[in-house]
Scaffold this motif. Structure first.
Motif, PDB file in Angstrom:
ATOM      1  N   ALA A  56       0.836  -1.208   0.000  1.00 23.01           N
ATOM      2  CA  ALA A  56       0.000   0.000   0.000  1.00 23.01           C
ATOM      3  C   ALA A  56       0.870   1.256   0.000  1.00 23.01           C
ATOM      4  O   ALA A  56       0.600   2.209  -0.743  1.00 23.01           O
ATOM      5  CB  ALA A  56      -0.938  -0.014   1.207  1.00 23.01           C
ATOM      6  N   TRP A  57       1.928   1.266   0.810  1.00 20.62           N
ATOM      7  CA  TRP A  57       2.826   2.429   0.833  1.00 20.62           C
ATOM      8  C   TRP A  57       3.541   2.573  -0.506  1.00 20.62           C
ATOM      9  O   TRP A  57       3.679   3.684  -1.021  1.00 20.62           O
ATOM     10  CB  TRP A  57       3.819   2.331   1.987  1.00 20.62           C
ATOM     11  N   HIS A  58       4.000   1.469  -1.074  1.00 18.76           N
ATOM     12  CA  HIS A  58       4.663   1.528  -2.379  1.00 18.76           C
ATOM     13  C   HIS A  58       3.737   2.162  -3.420  1.00 18.76           C
ATOM     14  O   HIS A  58       4.165   3.027  -4.182  1.00 18.76           O
ATOM     15  CB  HIS A  58       5.098   0.128  -2.823  1.00 18.76           C
ATOM     16  N   MET A  59       2.483   1.744  -3.449  1.00 18.39           N
ATOM     17  CA  MET A  59       1.535   2.298  -4.426  1.00 18.39           C
ATOM     18  C   MET A  59       1.340   3.789  -4.203  1.00 18.39           C
ATOM     19  O   MET A  59       1.464   4.587  -5.142  1.00 18.39           O
ATOM     20  CB  MET A  59       0.176   1.580  -4.318  1.00 18.39           C
ATOM     21  N   ALA A  60       1.024   4.177  -2.990  1.00 14.76           N
ATOM     22  CA  ALA A  60       0.747   5.584  -2.704  1.00 14.76           C
ATOM     23  C   ALA A  60       1.973   6.445  -2.984  1.00 14.76           C
ATOM     24  O   ALA A  60       1.887   7.466  -3.688  1.00 14.76           O
ATOM     25  CB  ALA A  60       0.293   5.742  -1.249  1.00 14.76           C
ATOM     26  N   ASN A  61       3.110   6.051  -2.469  1.00 17.29           N
ATOM     27  CA  ASN A  61       4.330   6.832  -2.621  1.00 17.29           C
ATOM     28  C   ASN A  61       4.765   6.905  -4.090  1.00 17.29           C
ATOM     29  O   ASN A  61       5.127   7.974  -4.578  1.00 17.29           O
ATOM     30  CB  ASN A  61       5.434   6.232  -1.744  1.00 17.29           C
ATOM     31  N   SER A  62       4.717   5.783  -4.798  1.00 16.81           N
ATOM     32  CA  SER A  62       5.121   5.774  -6.212  1.00 16.81           C
ATOM     33  C   SER A  62       4.204   6.646  -7.057  1.00 16.81           C
ATOM     34  O   SER A  62       4.678   7.365  -7.947  1.00 16.81           O
ATOM     35  CB  SER A  62       5.124   4.342  -6.763  1.00 16.81           C
ATOM     36  N   ASP A  63       2.902   6.576  -6.804  1.00 16.23           N
ATOM     37  CA  ASP A  63       1.966   7.404  -7.572  1.00 16.23           C
ATOM     38  C   ASP A  63       2.320   8.880  -7.428  1.00 16.23           C
ATOM     39  O   ASP A  63       2.360   9.625  -8.413  1.00 16.23           O
ATOM     40  CB  ASP A  63       0.524   7.177  -7.109  1.00 16.23           C
ATOM     41  N   ILE A  64       2.600   9.301  -6.194  1.00 16.50           N
ATOM     42  CA  ILE A  64       2.920  10.705  -5.953  1.00 16.50           C
ATOM     43  C   ILE A  64       4.278  11.050  -6.566  1.00 16.50           C
ATOM     44  O   ILE A  64       4.433  12.112  -7.188  1.00 16.50           O
ATOM     45  CB  ILE A  64       2.897  11.014  -4.438  1.00 16.50           C
ATOM     46  N   GLN A  65       5.255  10.164  -6.431  1.00 16.18           N
ATOM     47  CA  GLN A  65       6.570  10.424  -7.013  1.00 16.18           C
ATOM     48  C   GLN A  65       6.496  10.521  -8.540  1.00 16.18           C
ATOM     49  O   GLN A  65       7.185  11.342  -9.133  1.00 16.18           O
ATOM     50  CB  GLN A  65       7.573   9.354  -6.590  1.00 16.18           C
ATOM     51  N   PHE A  66       5.669   9.693  -9.166  1.00 14.60           N
ATOM     52  CA  PHE A  66       5.507   9.784 -10.619  1.00 14.60           C
ATOM     53  C   PHE A  66       4.889  11.123 -11.015  1.00 14.60           C
ATOM     54  O   PHE A  66       5.372  11.795 -11.934  1.00 14.60           O
ATOM     55  CB  PHE A  66       4.632   8.645 -11.155  1.00 14.60           C
ATOM     56  N   LEU A  67       3.836  11.516 -10.339  1.00 19.06           N
ATOM     57  CA  LEU A  67       3.183  12.787 -10.669  1.00 19.06           C
ATOM     58  C   LEU A  67       4.133  13.964 -10.439  1.00 19.06           C
ATOM     59  O   LEU A  67       4.250  14.842 -11.301  1.00 19.06           O
ATOM     60  CB  LEU A  67       1.896  12.954  -9.855  1.00 19.06           C
ATOM     61  N   ASP A  68       4.807  13.977  -9.302  1.00 20.32           N
ATOM     62  CA  ASP A  68       5.759  15.056  -9.039  1.00 20.32           C
ATOM     63  C   ASP A  68       6.918  15.025 -10.037  1.00 20.32           C
ATOM     64  O   ASP A  68       7.399  16.071 -10.464  1.00 20.32           O
ATOM     65  CB  ASP A  68       6.279  14.999  -7.601  1.00 20.32           C
ATOM     66  N   GLY A  69       7.369  13.835 -10.422  1.00 17.72           N
ATOM     67  CA  GLY A  69       8.446  13.713 -11.399  1.00 17.72           C
ATOM     68  C   GLY A  69       8.054  14.270 -12.756  1.00 17.72           C
ATOM     69  O   GLY A  69       8.861  14.917 -13.431  1.00 17.72           O
ATOM     70  N   ILE A  70       6.818  14.041 -13.158  1.00 19.04           N
ATOM     71  CA  ILE A  70       6.313  14.604 -14.413  1.00 19.04           C
ATOM     72  C   ILE A  70       6.320  16.127 -14.311  1.00 19.04           C
ATOM     73  O   ILE A  70       6.776  16.815 -15.225  1.00 19.04           O
ATOM     74  CB  ILE A  70       4.906  14.051 -14.730  1.00 19.04           C
ATOM     75  N   ALA A  71       5.834  16.654 -13.210  1.00 16.62           N
ATOM     76  CA  ALA A  71       5.788  18.111 -13.033  1.00 16.62           C
ATOM     77  C   ALA A  71       7.185  18.719 -12.959  1.00 16.62           C
ATOM     78  O   ALA A  71       7.406  19.823 -13.466  1.00 16.62           O
ATOM     79  CB  ALA A  71       4.988  18.461 -11.773  1.00 16.62           C
ATOM     80  N   ASP A  72       8.135  17.990 -12.373  1.00 17.63           N
ATOM     81  CA  ASP A  72       9.495  18.508 -12.189  1.00 17.63           C
ATOM     82  C   ASP A  72      10.432  18.201 -13.358  1.00 17.63           C
ATOM     83  O   ASP A  72      11.571  18.666 -13.371  1.00 17.63           O
ATOM     84  CB  ASP A  72      10.111  17.929 -10.913  1.00 17.63           C
ATOM     85  N   LEU A  73       9.950  17.370 -14.309  1.00 15.67           N
ATOM     86  CA  LEU A  73      10.783  16.884 -15.427  1.00 15.67           C
ATOM     87  C   LEU A  73      12.002  16.125 -14.917  1.00 15.67           C
ATOM     88  O   LEU A  73      13.050  16.093 -15.553  1.00 15.67           O
ATOM     89  CB  LEU A  73      11.219  18.028 -16.354  1.00 15.67           C
ATOM     90  N   LYS A  74      11.841  15.469 -13.766  1.00 14.33           N
ATOM     91  CA  LYS A  74      12.932  14.697 -13.179  1.00 14.33           C
ATOM     92  C   LYS A  74      12.336  13.718 -12.172  1.00 14.33           C
ATOM     93  O   LYS A  74      11.593  14.126 -11.275  1.00 14.33           O
ATOM     94  CB  LYS A  74      13.919  15.622 -12.476  1.00 14.33           C
ATOM     95  N   PHE A  75      12.676  12.453 -12.345  1.00 13.29           N
ATOM     96  CA  PHE A  75      12.179  11.448 -11.412  1.00 13.29           C
ATOM     97  C   PHE A  75      13.187  11.219 -10.297  1.00 13.29           C
ATOM     98  O   PHE A  75      14.360  10.956 -10.551  1.00 13.29           O
ATOM     99  CB  PHE A  75      11.902  10.117 -12.129  1.00 13.29           C
ATOM    100  N   ILE A  76      12.698  11.336  -9.076  1.00 16.19           N
ATOM    101  CA  ILE A  76      13.479  11.003  -7.881  1.00 16.19           C
ATOM    102  C   ILE A  76      12.663   9.942  -7.150  1.00 16.19           C
ATOM    103  O   ILE A  76      11.775  10.257  -6.362  1.00 16.19           O
ATOM    104  CB  ILE A  76      13.724  12.240  -6.997  1.00 16.19           C
ATOM    105  N   MET A  77      12.914   8.702  -7.512  1.00 14.80           N
ATOM    106  CA  MET A  77      12.149   7.592  -6.953  1.00 14.80           C
ATOM    107  C   MET A  77      12.948   7.013  -5.792  1.00 14.80           C
ATOM    108  O   MET A  77      14.050   6.517  -5.970  1.00 14.80           O
ATOM    109  CB  MET A  77      11.897   6.517  -8.010  1.00 14.80           C
ATOM    110  N   GLY A  78      12.402   7.116  -4.622  1.00 14.55           N
ATOM    111  CA  GLY A  78      13.099   6.587  -3.462  1.00 14.55           C
ATOM    112  C   GLY A  78      12.260   6.684  -2.223  1.00 14.55           C
ATOM    113  O   GLY A  78      11.098   7.080  -2.266  1.00 14.55           O
TER     114      GLY A  78
END
Length: 180
Positions: A56-78
Motif C-alpha cells: 500500500a505504501w509503495h503504491m501511494a508513494n510511487s503514484d505521488i513520485q511519478f506525478l511530481d516527477g512529471i511536473a518537475d521533469l525529473k524522477f526522484i524515486m526513493g
C-alpha cells in the motif's frame, strides 16, 4: 521508423484524459487500501512478497513520485524519511488522497510544451512527460490487484474494483438485494 513525438495539443488532451481516469482509479485504490485490517497489515502471502502495508505504501508513494516527477521533469524515486510516512492505514489513505490531489493539480497546470519534454527514467525510458501517465496508471492498477489478493487471507473483504466482487456484488442502479 521512429514513433513521432506527440504534439503539445495531443499531450494536453492525453494528460486530461489520463488524470480524469486516474482520479477515478485512485478512489477505488483508497477503498482497497482502507480494507487492510490494521492489526494484520504485516501479512504477506509468501516470505518473498511485500506485506500489505509495504504494498500500500509503495503504491501511494510511487503514484505521488511519478506525478511530481512529471511536473518537475525529473524522477526522484526513493524512500521518504520515516517522519514523513503515515503510521496507520487510515493515515495512509488520507496522505494518498491529499498528496494525489496536490500532485495531480501540478500536472494539470503544465503546458503542452512541458508535457512533450522527454524525461529520463533510470536510463530505461526517455519518454515525453505526458506518456508517463499511462505507465503510472498501469503500475498502480497492477499493484492494486496484487493488494486485493492479500485481503481475504487477512480476514478482510475485497471491495468492488471493476464491477462486483464476491464481497461487494455488482448491482444495477435501482436494484435491490436480500443480502445481509
Amino acid at each position: 521508423m521512429p514513433t513521432p513525438a506527440p504534439t503539445p495539443e495531443f499531450a494536453i488532451a492525453f494528460r486530461d484524459t489520463m488524470l480524469d481516469g486516474f482520479a477515478r482509479e485512485m478512489e477505488t485504490t483508497k477503498r482497497v487500501m482502507a480494507a487492510i485490517p490494521e492489526d494484520k497489515r504485516d501479512y504477506r502471502p509468501d516470505p518473498n512478497a511485500r506485506s500489505a502495508w509495504e504494498l500500500a505504501w509503495h503504491m501511494a508513494n510511487s503514484d505521488i513520485q511519478f506525478l511530481d516527477g512529471i511536473a518537475d521533469l525529473k524522477f526522484i524515486m526513493g524512500g521518504r524519511p520515516e517522519e514523513e510516512k503515515p503510521q496507520t492505514i487510515a493515515a495512509l489513505v488520507a496522505w494518498y488522497d491529499q498528496n494525489f490531489k496536490r500532485a495531480s493539480e501540478r500536472v494539470r497546470a503544465l503546458s503542452g510544451e512541458h508535457l512533450t519534454t522527454p524525461i529520463d527514467f533510470a536510463g530505461v525510458f526517455n519518454l515525453p512527460a505526458a506518456m508517463y501517465l499511462g505507465f503510472l496508471n498501469n503500475h498502480s492498477i497492477h499493484h492494486r490487484g496484487e493488494l486485493c489478493t492479500h485481503l481475504r487471507p487477512m480476514g478482510s473483504k475485497c471491495p468492488s474494483v471493476y464491477g462486483g466482487s464476491y464481497d461487494e456484488p455488482f448491482q444495477r442502479a435501482g436494484a435491490t438485494t436480500n443480502a445481509a
